[in-house]
Design an enzyme around this catalytic site. Structure first.
Site, mmCIF file in Angstrom:
data_model
loop_
_atom_site.group_PDB
_atom_site.id
_atom_site.type_symbol
_atom_site.label_atom_id
_atom_site.label_comp_id
_atom_site.label_asym_id
_atom_site.label_seq_id
_atom_site.Cartn_x
_atom_site.Cartn_y
_atom_site.Cartn_z
ATOM 1 N N VAL A 1 -27.154 18.975 -84.578
ATOM 2 C CA VAL A 1 -26.323 19.302 -83.408
ATOM 3 C C VAL A 1 -26.008 18.007 -82.678
ATOM 4 O O VAL A 1 -26.932 17.309 -82.226
ATOM 5 C CB VAL A 1 -27.074 20.250 -82.434
ATOM 6 C CG1 VAL A 1 -26.204 20.554 -81.205
ATOM 7 C CG2 VAL A 1 -27.475 21.548 -83.124
ATOM 8 N N ALA B 1 -26.317 17.430 -78.212
ATOM 9 C CA ALA B 1 -27.429 18.382 -78.047
ATOM 10 C C ALA B 1 -28.069 18.299 -76.668
ATOM 11 O O ALA B 1 -28.827 19.190 -76.288
ATOM 12 C CB ALA B 1 -28.483 18.152 -79.128
ATOM 13 N N ASP C 1 -27.500 12.864 -79.596
ATOM 14 C CA ASP C 1 -26.653 12.657 -78.417
ATOM 15 C C ASP C 1 -26.546 11.160 -78.177
ATOM 16 O O ASP C 1 -27.164 10.357 -78.893
ATOM 17 C CB ASP C 1 -27.207 13.399 -77.177
ATOM 18 C CG ASP C 1 -26.084 13.801 -76.217
ATOM 19 O OD1 ASP C 1 -25.409 12.887 -75.696
ATOM 20 O OD2 ASP C 1 -25.871 14.997 -76.017
ATOM 21 N N LEU D 1 -31.913 14.766 -73.832
ATOM 22 C CA LEU D 1 -32.151 15.133 -75.237
ATOM 23 C C LEU D 1 -33.612 15.554 -75.428
ATOM 24 O O LEU D 1 -33.901 16.530 -76.136
ATOM 25 C CB LEU D 1 -31.804 13.946 -76.141
ATOM 26 C CG LEU D 1 -31.664 14.233 -77.639
ATOM 27 C CD1 LEU D 1 -30.595 15.278 -77.919
ATOM 28 C CD2 LEU D 1 -31.333 12.941 -78.395
ATOM 29 N N VAL E 1 -21.200 8.666 -81.037
ATOM 30 C CA VAL E 1 -20.414 9.196 -82.162
ATOM 31 C C VAL E 1 -19.264 8.277 -82.582
ATOM 32 O O VAL E 1 -18.728 8.418 -83.677
ATOM 33 C CB VAL E 1 -19.853 10.617 -81.870
ATOM 34 C CG1 VAL E 1 -20.960 11.645 -81.774
ATOM 35 C CG2 VAL E 1 -18.970 10.629 -80.623
ATOM 36 N N SER F 1 -11.228 23.481 -78.670
ATOM 37 C CA SER F 1 -11.125 24.069 -77.321
ATOM 38 C C SER F 1 -9.822 24.839 -77.246
ATOM 39 O O SER F 1 -8.850 24.508 -77.938
ATOM 40 C CB SER F 1 -11.106 22.957 -76.267
ATOM 41 O OG SER F 1 -10.683 23.461 -75.008
ATOM 42 N N TYR G 1 -7.105 15.437 -73.416
ATOM 43 C CA TYR G 1 -8.103 16.368 -73.957
ATOM 44 C C TYR G 1 -7.431 17.405 -74.861
ATOM 45 O O TYR G 1 -7.919 17.695 -75.965
ATOM 46 C CB TYR G 1 -8.820 17.048 -72.790
ATOM 47 C CG TYR G 1 -9.933 17.989 -73.179
ATOM 48 C CD1 TYR G 1 -11.175 17.513 -73.588
ATOM 49 C CD2 TYR G 1 -9.758 19.379 -73.115
ATOM 50 C CE1 TYR G 1 -12.204 18.380 -73.931
ATOM 51 C CE2 TYR G 1 -10.780 20.248 -73.457
ATOM 52 C CZ TYR G 1 -12.010 19.742 -73.866
ATOM 53 O OH TYR G 1 -13.021 20.612 -74.204
ATOM 54 N N ALA H 1 -4.635 17.154 -76.507
ATOM 55 C CA ALA H 1 -4.200 16.497 -77.750
ATOM 56 C C ALA H 1 -5.395 16.276 -78.673
ATOM 57 O O ALA H 1 -5.315 16.505 -79.891
ATOM 58 C CB ALA H 1 -3.534 15.160 -77.422
HETATM 59 N N1 LIG Z 1 -17.806 23.866 -71.332
HETATM 60 C C1 LIG Z 1 -16.643 24.372 -71.624
HETATM 61 O O1 LIG Z 1 -16.098 25.172 -70.880
HETATM 62 C C2 LIG Z 1 -15.966 23.966 -72.912
HETATM 63 C C3 LIG Z 1 -14.835 24.661 -73.339
HETATM 64 C C4 LIG Z 1 -14.220 24.288 -74.525
HETATM 65 C C5 LIG Z 1 -14.738 23.259 -75.286
HETATM 66 N N2 LIG Z 1 -15.830 22.580 -74.844
HETATM 67 C C6 LIG Z 1 -16.349 21.477 -75.683
HETATM 68 O O2 LIG Z 1 -17.704 21.759 -76.000
HETATM 69 C C7 LIG Z 1 -18.398 20.538 -76.237
HETATM 70 C C8 LIG Z 1 -19.670 20.523 -75.413
HETATM 71 O O3 LIG Z 1 -19.312 20.629 -74.057
HETATM 72 P P1 LIG Z 1 -20.322 20.965 -72.883
HETATM 73 O O4 LIG Z 1 -19.627 21.883 -71.963
HETATM 74 O O5 LIG Z 1 -21.652 21.314 -73.420
HETATM 75 O O6 LIG Z 1 -20.330 19.530 -72.156
HETATM 76 P P2 LIG Z 1 -21.522 18.539 -71.820
HETATM 77 O O7 LIG Z 1 -20.901 17.415 -71.085
HETATM 78 O O8 LIG Z 1 -22.648 19.295 -71.208
HETATM 79 O O9 LIG Z 1 -21.980 18.048 -73.285
HETATM 80 C C9 LIG Z 1 -21.280 17.082 -74.014
HETATM 81 C C10 LIG Z 1 -22.309 16.176 -74.672
HETATM 82 O O10 LIG Z 1 -21.617 15.223 -75.502
HETATM 83 C C11 LIG Z 1 -22.285 13.990 -75.357
HETATM 84 N N3 LIG Z 1 -21.399 12.863 -75.651
HETATM 85 C C12 LIG Z 1 -20.288 12.494 -74.959
HETATM 86 N N4 LIG Z 1 -19.790 11.358 -75.482
HETATM 87 C C13 LIG Z 1 -20.596 11.017 -76.518
HETATM 88 C C14 LIG Z 1 -20.589 9.935 -77.438
HETATM 89 N N5 LIG Z 1 -19.661 8.967 -77.399
HETATM 90 N N6 LIG Z 1 -21.569 9.891 -78.382
HETATM 91 C C15 LIG Z 1 -22.516 10.844 -78.437
HETATM 92 N N7 LIG Z 1 -22.573 11.895 -77.586
HETATM 93 C C16 LIG Z 1 -21.620 11.971 -76.637
HETATM 94 C C17 LIG Z 1 -22.720 13.936 -73.894
HETATM 95 O O11 LIG Z 1 -23.775 12.995 -73.678
HETATM 96 C C18 LIG Z 1 -23.121 15.385 -73.642
HETATM 97 O O12 LIG Z 1 -24.505 15.606 -73.827
HETATM 98 C C19 LIG Z 1 -17.415 19.416 -75.923
HETATM 99 O O13 LIG Z 1 -16.824 18.960 -77.122
HETATM 100 C C20 LIG Z 1 -16.376 20.113 -75.058
HETATM 101 O O14 LIG Z 1 -15.127 19.457 -75.117
HETATM 102 C C21 LIG Z 1 -16.467 22.908 -73.679
#
Ligand SMILES: NC(=O)c1ccc[n+]([C@@H]2O[C@H](COP(=O)([O-])OP(=O)(O)OC[C@H]3O[C@@H](n4cnc5c(N)ncnc54)[C@H](O)[C@@H]3O)[C@@H](O)[C@H]2O)c1
Length: 266
Positions: free
Chosen positions: A10, A13, A36, A44, A66, A146, A159, A161
């Site tokens: 994951v 995470a 992460d 984490l 990443v 998303s 975002y 795009a």
């Molecule tokens: N929360 C929502 O409503 C929603 C809706 C649609 C899609 N998403 C997508 O779901 C995913 C998770 O979102 P979330 O709401 O849990 O957000 P979040 O911010 O809680 O989690 C995102 C995680 O990604 C990690 N991250 C960011 N950049 C990184 C990098 N360069 N290298 C490694 N890790 C990195 C962050 O440290 C964080 O722990 C994202 O891709 C987000 O775009 C979220």
């Protein structure tokens, strides 16, 4: 705990959705690689503790950015050496970028959004597929897209795009990896809550001058909910259930699809 339980990687995470999926998988005894950004190791560790409490088998932590292909490959190889290749991957890390009208959107932020959400997802997908193909085993990968990538969200051009690109990448990768018995699918959550995630979303849209949303967050919350046919936001558990379905054998004839977790909204 039997060593035959599958290994799930994951990314993201430490975040809300990543942690929710990891804890749910832990409860069914999956072994976990929790990844992460190196700057998120404290959160984490909290995810790892929650997974242990939920009943996870072995857990390996994999701190990497990443967008750093060398770090991704090195960490995945180390995790694979410890637990065997991750046959299940939730490619979830993401960055939302700023909420700004296209006219004023900062190019540097646009590039960061694409770097994390497109290059980062590509890099993890490629490294995971390389681990699987060199081990000669199949797998199931779920990329995080998303509804912004499906419908195009106002004030979120970068975002939107980036997430549309994730859907295209998913469809192409599904074709490239089918011969190796690796399925690749995507999920597209819409509005998810409650908590910080939802509050931030509402606050951010209220703070931008737009024809779509009011500047009062309470009104914005109603506007958002009223755009959803099921008239509510989705829960973290509903996202996790869909991800785990796509990772599992219950979806064994599905590849290259994007499931919209949106209550009918777009
Ligand atoms: N929360 C929502 O409503 C929603 C809706 C649609 C899609 N998403 C997508 O779901 C995913 C998770 O979102 P979330 O709401 O849990 O957000 P979040 O911010 O809680 O989690 C995102 C995680 O990604 C990690 N991250 C960011 N950049 C990184 C990098 N360069 N290298 C490694 N890790 C990195 C962050 O440290 C964080 O722990 C994202 O891709 C987000 O775009 C979220």
């Amino acid at each position: 705990m039997t060593q035959r339980n599958p290994v799930l990687l994951v990314t993201g995470a430490a975040g809300n959705i990543g942690r929710s999926v990891a804890v749910r998988a832990a409860a069914s005894g999956h072994r976990l690689v929790l990844a992460d950004h190196p700057g998120a190791v404290t959160k984490l560790d909290e995810t790892a503790a929650a997974c242990t409490k939920a009943g996870a088998g072995d857990i390996q932590l994999a701190p990497f950015d990443v967008t750093d292909a060398d770090a991704v490959a090195t960490q995945l190889a180390a995790a694979s050496a410890a637990l065997g290749p991750a046959t299940l991957v939730f490619n979830n890390a993401g960055y939302q970028g700023s909420f700004t009208n296209l006219v004023d959107y900062d190019l540097a932020d646009m590039r960061k959004v694409l770097a994390v959400n497109v290059e980062g997802v590509f890099t993890v997908l490629q490294a995971a597929a390389r681990e699987l193909t060199s081990a000669g085993v199949g797998g199931s990968i779920v990329n995080m897209a998303s509804m912004a990538g499906v419908g195009g969200a106002p004030n979120m051009s970068a975002y939107s795009a980036s997430k549309a690109a994730v859907i295209g990448l998913t469809k192409s990768a599904a074709k490239d990896l089918a011969a190796a018995d690796i399925r690749v699918n995507a999920v597209s959550p819409g509005f998810i809550g409650p908590g910080v995630m939802w509050d931030n979303q509402v606050q951010a849209q209220a703070s931008v001058d737009s024809i779509y949303f009011d500047d009062d967050p309470t009104v914005v919350a109603d506007q958002m909910i009223n755009s959803v046919p099921l008239r509510r936001y989705g829960s973290l558990e509903e996202v996790a259930d869909t991800v785990l379905f796509l990772l599992s054998g219950q979806s064994s004839f599905l590849t290259g699809i994007n499931i919209e977790i949106s209550g009918g909204g777009n």
